[in-house]
Write a protein that holds these residues in place. Sequence first.
Motif, PDB file in Angstrom:
ATOM      1  N   ASP A   1       6.786   6.557  -0.061  1.00  0.00           N
ATOM      2  CA  ASP A   1       6.638   5.776   1.175  1.00  0.00           C
ATOM      3  C   ASP A   1       7.860   4.869   1.264  1.00  0.00           C
ATOM      4  O   ASP A   1       8.030   3.962   0.451  1.00  0.00           O
ATOM      5  CB  ASP A   1       5.339   4.955   1.112  1.00  0.00           C
ATOM      6  CG  ASP A   1       5.208   3.949   2.254  1.00  0.00           C
ATOM      7  OD1 ASP A   1       6.112   3.879   3.122  1.00  0.00           O
ATOM      8  OD2 ASP A   1       4.188   3.225   2.271  1.00  0.00           O
TER       9      ASP A   1
ATOM     10  N   HIS B   1       3.895   0.442  -6.096  1.00  0.00           N
ATOM     11  CA  HIS B   1       5.146   0.904  -5.519  1.00  0.00           C
ATOM     12  C   HIS B   1       5.152   2.424  -5.534  1.00  0.00           C
ATOM     13  O   HIS B   1       4.714   3.040  -6.492  1.00  0.00           O
ATOM     14  CB  HIS B   1       6.328   0.361  -6.323  1.00  0.00           C
ATOM     15  CG  HIS B   1       7.631   0.933  -5.859  1.00  0.00           C
ATOM     16  ND1 HIS B   1       8.093   0.767  -4.570  1.00  0.00           N
ATOM     17  CD2 HIS B   1       8.555   1.683  -6.479  1.00  0.00           C
ATOM     18  CE1 HIS B   1       9.244   1.387  -4.429  1.00  0.00           C
ATOM     19  NE2 HIS B   1       9.552   1.957  -5.579  1.00  0.00           N
ATOM     20  N   ASP B   2       5.621   3.016  -4.435  1.00  0.00           N
ATOM     21  CA  ASP B   2       5.571   4.467  -4.318  1.00  0.00           C
ATOM     22  C   ASP B   2       6.842   4.962  -3.641  1.00  0.00           C
ATOM     23  O   ASP B   2       7.115   4.619  -2.487  1.00  0.00           O
ATOM     24  CB  ASP B   2       4.340   4.855  -3.484  1.00  0.00           C
ATOM     25  CG  ASP B   2       4.159   6.363  -3.371  1.00  0.00           C
ATOM     26  OD1 ASP B   2       4.921   7.110  -4.021  1.00  0.00           O
ATOM     27  OD2 ASP B   2       3.251   6.784  -2.639  1.00  0.00           O
TER      28      ASP B   2
ATOM     29  N   SER C   1       0.723   1.976  -0.682  1.00  0.00           N
ATOM     30  CA  SER C   1       1.471   3.126  -0.164  1.00  0.00           C
ATOM     31  C   SER C   1       0.739   3.758   1.013  1.00  0.00           C
ATOM     32  O   SER C   1      -0.482   3.886   1.006  1.00  0.00           O
ATOM     33  CB  SER C   1       1.633   4.162  -1.269  1.00  0.00           C
ATOM     34  OG  SER C   1       2.155   5.357  -0.728  1.00  0.00           O
TER      35      SER C   1
ATOM     36  N   SER D   1       7.310   1.157   1.124  1.00  0.00           N
ATOM     37  CA  SER D   1       6.554   0.610   0.000  1.00  0.00           C
ATOM     38  C   SER D   1       7.412  -0.427  -0.742  1.00  0.00           C
ATOM     39  O   SER D   1       8.582  -0.183  -1.021  1.00  0.00           O
ATOM     40  CB  SER D   1       6.186   1.763  -0.941  1.00  0.00           C
ATOM     41  OG  SER D   1       5.809   1.282  -2.197  1.00  0.00           O
TER      42      SER D   1
ATOM     43  N   CYS E   1      -2.891  -1.109  -4.670  1.00  0.00           N
ATOM     44  CA  CYS E   1      -1.489  -1.426  -4.375  1.00  0.00           C
ATOM     45  C   CYS E   1      -0.580  -0.927  -5.494  1.00  0.00           C
ATOM     46  O   CYS E   1      -0.884  -1.098  -6.668  1.00  0.00           O
ATOM     47  CB  CYS E   1      -1.299  -2.935  -4.218  1.00  0.00           C
ATOM     48  SG  CYS E   1      -2.134  -3.588  -2.773  1.00  0.00           S
TER      49      CYS E   1
END
Lengths: 495, 95
Positions: free
Chosen positions: A243, A239-240, A205, A246, A237
């Motif tokens: 962002d 998932h966000d 992100s 992302s 790393c």
Amino acid sequence: MSDLTRLSLTEALQGLDRKAFSSVELTEHFIAAIEAANPSLNAYILETPERALEMAKVSDTRRAKGEAGRLEGAPLGIKDLYCTKDVRTTACSNILGEFVPPYESTVTQNLWDQGAVMLGKLNMDEFAMGSSNETSRFGPVISPWRRKGGANAGLTPGGSSGGSAAAVAADLCLAATATDTGGSIRQPAAFTGTVGIKPTYGRASRYGIVAFASSLDQAGPIAKTVADCALLTEIMCSHDSRDSTSLNVETPDWTADVSRPVKGMRIGIPKEYRLDGMPDEIEALWQKGIGWLKDQGAEIVDVSLPHTKYALPVYYIVAPAEASSNLARYDGMRYGTRQLGSDLLHTYEQTRAAGFGKEVQRRLLIGTYVLSSGYYDAYYLRAQKVRQKILQDFRDVFQTVDALLTPATPSAAFAYGERSDDPVAMYLNDVFTVTANLAGLPGISVPAGLDNQGLPLGLQVIGKALDEAACFRVAGAIERAANFTTKPSAWWPSA
Amino acid sequence: MSVSKADVKKVARLARIAVDEANLEHLTGELNGIMGWIEQLNEVDIDGVEPMTSVVEAQLKMREDIVTDGHKADEILANAPKSDDGFFVVPKAVE
């Protein structure tokens, strides 16, 4: 016991696990080492010893309760581009003044969630714009490495993540966070005998990382070994939703890839990375790398990436263009420093002239120029089309090979003042690394040998999008074959 | 295309960066050096090539149109060069 700072991250975690030492003890060793060395190296621009000891204490309690995270008790350094809640973050620019973020970057939060301890904030080029660390508001980092029998000239650790690389090389942290927009993780790693990876664009992100060029910026670690890098990359790393670029993808078990044999892998050698006037030592190192992989059963394939030579000129349109947009926010109104002028426009102009350093101003002017009315098609649009061709080159070769092997940099570290007069000569430092940013691909730099002046050189492995696994696998094979164990001999005061 | 002193002046104004008259000559030279080096992109055949918009083939995500954040006035003002009673204080912009 001072040898504790020399451990790799993996070794330190094992030591903590078998209660050979506590996180507080380990952290105390690092604090003492930083206190002694930093006046000579200038790797840290903000030390946070009290916070570190507090975090270490809490970490020891968690471990005692059997609730250890994957980085439980490990002291790390954080590049000053990462926003750290309640801890000054400046991107090493005057324009941010004494900015104290009220929030934490996602990547650093991921590290703290796994029990890591923060030792402080690390020096870097201003807004990550530079390849030598000399554009920092806090002055350059001095590399722990020195030329053999030389006049002890101060060498650059590379940039922009020069503080991160120097701190890892000098054992002032177990590992560090860094960021890479055109080579800012891989070039300093190569210059300091450390390992650094830029993951695929979108893996980590960008939330809470001060923006430079948003389509190129990517977070990654600099560490002492490939396995340490793999572990940190897994944790950094995620998932966000904060962002928008992302990626919502699984993070694989990369630490397991490091020891997987490379037998049967097809490794591409791109002929365009053989530059006119490149030092023989770089070519020799590359051949050595090819030999190591061949010996371990990989198949070597000559490939062509015909648009390679256009990568840097494309980068010097795209990155400044994005920077001119991203850095428009620094107007002295809502945060950072303000220079009052005669009217509002004058205030903006004075604030930005005083707050941004020379290199940043240069890039903002270029970026504004290539985006300005009448020039947009000729520069920015053309660059984005050539960028597409660079990506297509990679897609074509990855039809037939699993990874690419190249030198990481066209030379070893240079002394301060040797390059800075000519911006284009400085930009050429990133000639081998910038392609991976333009194409969004993962790239890792791994130390592979020394030049005839005793300075480290690195090899780079570039993988397919989302195939960090191949990078770790090939880098692991190179690490085992190179058996690079040389450390800079400490000329700086030790604890 | 070469960059003139007038171009640099104009671009500096657009970028909101004050540039000294004394520094203009030097900056123009530097920018010309960099832009001249960039000119090599004109060699590339870009006929029919779509400009890149994203390196990753991913759709931008949609989310519910609802408020997810807020009530942080104090945090937002904490780093302001000047603030007063919940407001940023800025130089006079309108006569």
